[in-house]
Design an enzyme around this catalytic site. Structure first.
Site, PDB file in Angstrom:
ATOM      1  N   ARG A 112      77.907  21.945  74.701  1.00 25.98           N
ATOM      2  CA  ARG A 112      77.410  20.637  74.124  1.00 25.98           C
ATOM      3  C   ARG A 112      76.536  20.732  72.982  1.00 25.98           C
ATOM      4  O   ARG A 112      76.796  19.796  71.966  1.00 25.98           O
ATOM      5  CB  ARG A 112      76.965  20.045  75.387  1.00 25.98           C
ATOM      6  CG  ARG A 112      76.414  18.884  74.999  1.00 25.98           C
ATOM      7  CD  ARG A 112      77.830  17.720  74.686  1.00 25.98           C
ATOM      8  NE  ARG A 112      77.439  16.464  74.368  1.00 25.98           N
ATOM      9  CZ  ARG A 112      77.655  15.740  73.284  1.00 25.98           C
ATOM     10  NH1 ARG A 112      78.353  16.141  72.267  1.00 25.98           N
ATOM     11  NH2 ARG A 112      77.189  14.404  73.097  1.00 25.98           N
ATOM     12  N   CYS A 159      76.946  39.929  98.641  1.00 26.31           N
ATOM     13  CA  CYS A 159      75.711  39.926  98.624  1.00 26.31           C
ATOM     14  C   CYS A 159      75.027  38.332  98.842  1.00 26.31           C
ATOM     15  O   CYS A 159      74.034  38.279  99.586  1.00 26.31           O
ATOM     16  CB  CYS A 159      74.845  40.134  97.297  1.00 26.31           C
ATOM     17  SG  CYS A 159      75.328  42.075  96.843  1.00 26.31           S
ATOM     18  N   CYS A 219      80.601  38.773  94.492  1.00 29.86           N
ATOM     19  CA  CYS A 219      79.532  37.993  94.634  1.00 29.86           C
ATOM     20  C   CYS A 219      79.209  37.611  96.172  1.00 29.86           C
ATOM     21  O   CYS A 219      77.829  37.813  96.413  1.00 29.86           O
ATOM     22  CB  CYS A 219      79.591  36.748  93.741  1.00 29.86           C
ATOM     23  SG  CYS A 219      79.950  37.011  92.025  1.00 29.86           S
ATOM     24  N   CYS A 275      67.418  16.905  67.295  1.00 29.53           N
ATOM     25  CA  CYS A 275      67.568  16.502  68.421  1.00 29.53           C
ATOM     26  C   CYS A 275      66.581  15.430  68.788  1.00 29.53           C
ATOM     27  O   CYS A 275      67.066  14.382  69.583  1.00 29.53           O
ATOM     28  CB  CYS A 275      67.241  17.520  69.604  1.00 29.53           C
ATOM     29  SG  CYS A 275      68.238  19.078  69.286  1.00 29.53           S
ATOM     30  N   CYS A 311      67.792  11.582  67.904  1.00 34.50           N
ATOM     31  CA  CYS A 311      68.641  10.933  68.865  1.00 34.50           C
ATOM     32  C   CYS A 311      68.031  10.635  70.270  1.00 34.50           C
ATOM     33  O   CYS A 311      68.101   9.367  70.581  1.00 34.50           O
ATOM     34  CB  CYS A 311      69.868  11.506  68.847  1.00 34.50           C
ATOM     35  SG  CYS A 311      71.200  11.398  67.476  1.00 34.50           S
ATOM     36  N   HIS A 312      67.480  11.780  70.876  1.00 30.59           N
ATOM     37  CA  HIS A 312      67.031  11.539  72.303  1.00 30.59           C
ATOM     38  C   HIS A 312      65.728  11.222  72.470  1.00 30.59           C
ATOM     39  O   HIS A 312      65.456  11.230  73.571  1.00 30.59           O
ATOM     40  CB  HIS A 312      67.559  12.731  72.823  1.00 30.59           C
ATOM     41  CG  HIS A 312      69.048  13.090  72.435  1.00 30.59           C
ATOM     42  ND1 HIS A 312      69.972  12.363  73.343  1.00 30.59           N
ATOM     43  CD2 HIS A 312      69.924  14.170  72.037  1.00 30.59           C
ATOM     44  CE1 HIS A 312      71.210  13.207  72.854  1.00 30.59           C
ATOM     45  NE2 HIS A 312      71.011  13.834  72.213  1.00 30.59           N
ATOM     46  N   CYS A 364      77.012  19.113  69.167  1.00 27.90           N
ATOM     47  CA  CYS A 364      75.986  18.285  68.625  1.00 27.90           C
ATOM     48  C   CYS A 364      75.709  18.794  67.082  1.00 27.90           C
ATOM     49  O   CYS A 364      75.442  17.982  66.314  1.00 27.90           O
ATOM     50  CB  CYS A 364      74.709  18.269  69.529  1.00 27.90           C
ATOM     51  SG  CYS A 364      74.779  17.064  71.006  1.00 27.90           S
ATOM     52  N   CYS A 379      74.894  40.202  86.799  1.00 25.10           N
ATOM     53  CA  CYS A 379      75.301  40.574  88.009  1.00 25.10           C
ATOM     54  C   CYS A 379      76.780  40.861  87.825  1.00 25.10           C
ATOM     55  O   CYS A 379      77.112  41.927  88.251  1.00 25.10           O
ATOM     56  CB  CYS A 379      74.941  39.513  89.060  1.00 25.10           C
ATOM     57  SG  CYS A 379      73.615  39.310  89.611  1.00 25.10           S
TER      58      CYS A 379
END
Length: 255
Positions: free
Chosen positions: A212, A72, A69, A171, A174-175, A216, A108
């Site tokens: 994650r 480049c 990697c 989602c 809760c958030h 959930c 890549c």
């Protein structure tokens, strides 16, 4: 909003209503002082081991390969554009549509470097993603919401607001609705994604965002989508767009 005004942030979250407008607040503001100090100190941050592992892979040449990697992008990734890192996910017609940062790295890895393809969230890809995103530490997230991303964001928002599982939760519950309140002894954050991949103290390891998200879904007793699935890529697009204006914290330290 200054990160150190934690008590004021919490009071604002508890008293505000959905009608007051959404202002993104990093999960950092919901952590205790000791956890924040751990994240801020690169010698104490337990997620830095994954950054170091990613750096090794970034510079590694295997067998008779002509390049790594770094061939480049420079030994320390200095050839990478930090603002572009902060703009992922992106829509790229040449790569088949919606592309996450890990997906771009995987492309890549497989096509440009002719290496054996890894499945999404393979430990080596998570390490490389952690290293690359850490290069843009402190960069402001700026994910595009217009153009070809606009329709995808509508689909993504629908997934974010859909109820799943035996607990019939989304989602959003809760958030958004309960951010700033206690659940199972923990303070619910906005679920911002600006620190991923991040170190989870409760599990003792670095989690990608898709890992994650899978956790959930399991927590509200739903069959999770697979890492790298279109559903999780759409959720990543929505969450990163929702985090616009926040700084990249990778690797963040969370509970």
């Amino acid at each position: 909003m200054p990160i150190r005004t934690f008590p004021l942030v919490l009071i604002w979250l508890l008293l505000s209503t959905p009608c007051s407008g959404f202002e993104p607040v990093s999960g950092y503001a919901f952590m205790g002082e000791e956890t924040r100090a751990m994240q801020d100190d690169e010698f104490e941050n337990p997620g830095m081991f994954m950054v170091e592992r990613g750096a090794d892979l970034f510079n590694e040449k295997r067998l008779d390969e002509a390049h790594a990697c770094s061939s480049c992008h420079g030994e320390h990734g200095e050839g990478l554009d930090k603002s572009r890192i902060a703009a992922y996910p992106v829509v790229d017609a040449n790569l088949g549509g919606l592309v996450t940062l890990q997906g771009r790295i995987s492309y890549c890895w497989e096509i440009r470097m002719d290496r054996f393809p890894h499945e999404y969230d393979h430990p080596e890809l998570v390490a490389l993603e952690t290293f690359v995103r850490n290069l843009a530490l402190g960069q402001t997230i700026a994910v595009a919401a217009g153009g070809p991303a606009a329709e995808l964001l509508q689909q993504a928002e629908a997934i974010y607001n859909t109820r799943y599982g035996q607990l019939d939760m989304s989602c959003h519950h809760c958030h958004d609705q309960h951010s700033g309140q206690m659940l199972r002894g923990q303070l619910l954050s906005q679920g911002q994604a600006n620190g991923f991949p991040e170190y989870r103290l409760g599990q003792g390891k670095v989690y990608s965002l898709h890992q994650r998200l899978r956790e959930c879904f399991v927590s509200f007793r739903a069959d999770p989508f697979e890492p790298g699935s279109m559903e999780f890529k759409l959720l990543e697009l929505y969450l990163m767009r929702r985090a616009n204006g926040l700084k990249i914290e990778t690797p963040a330290v969370r509970y």
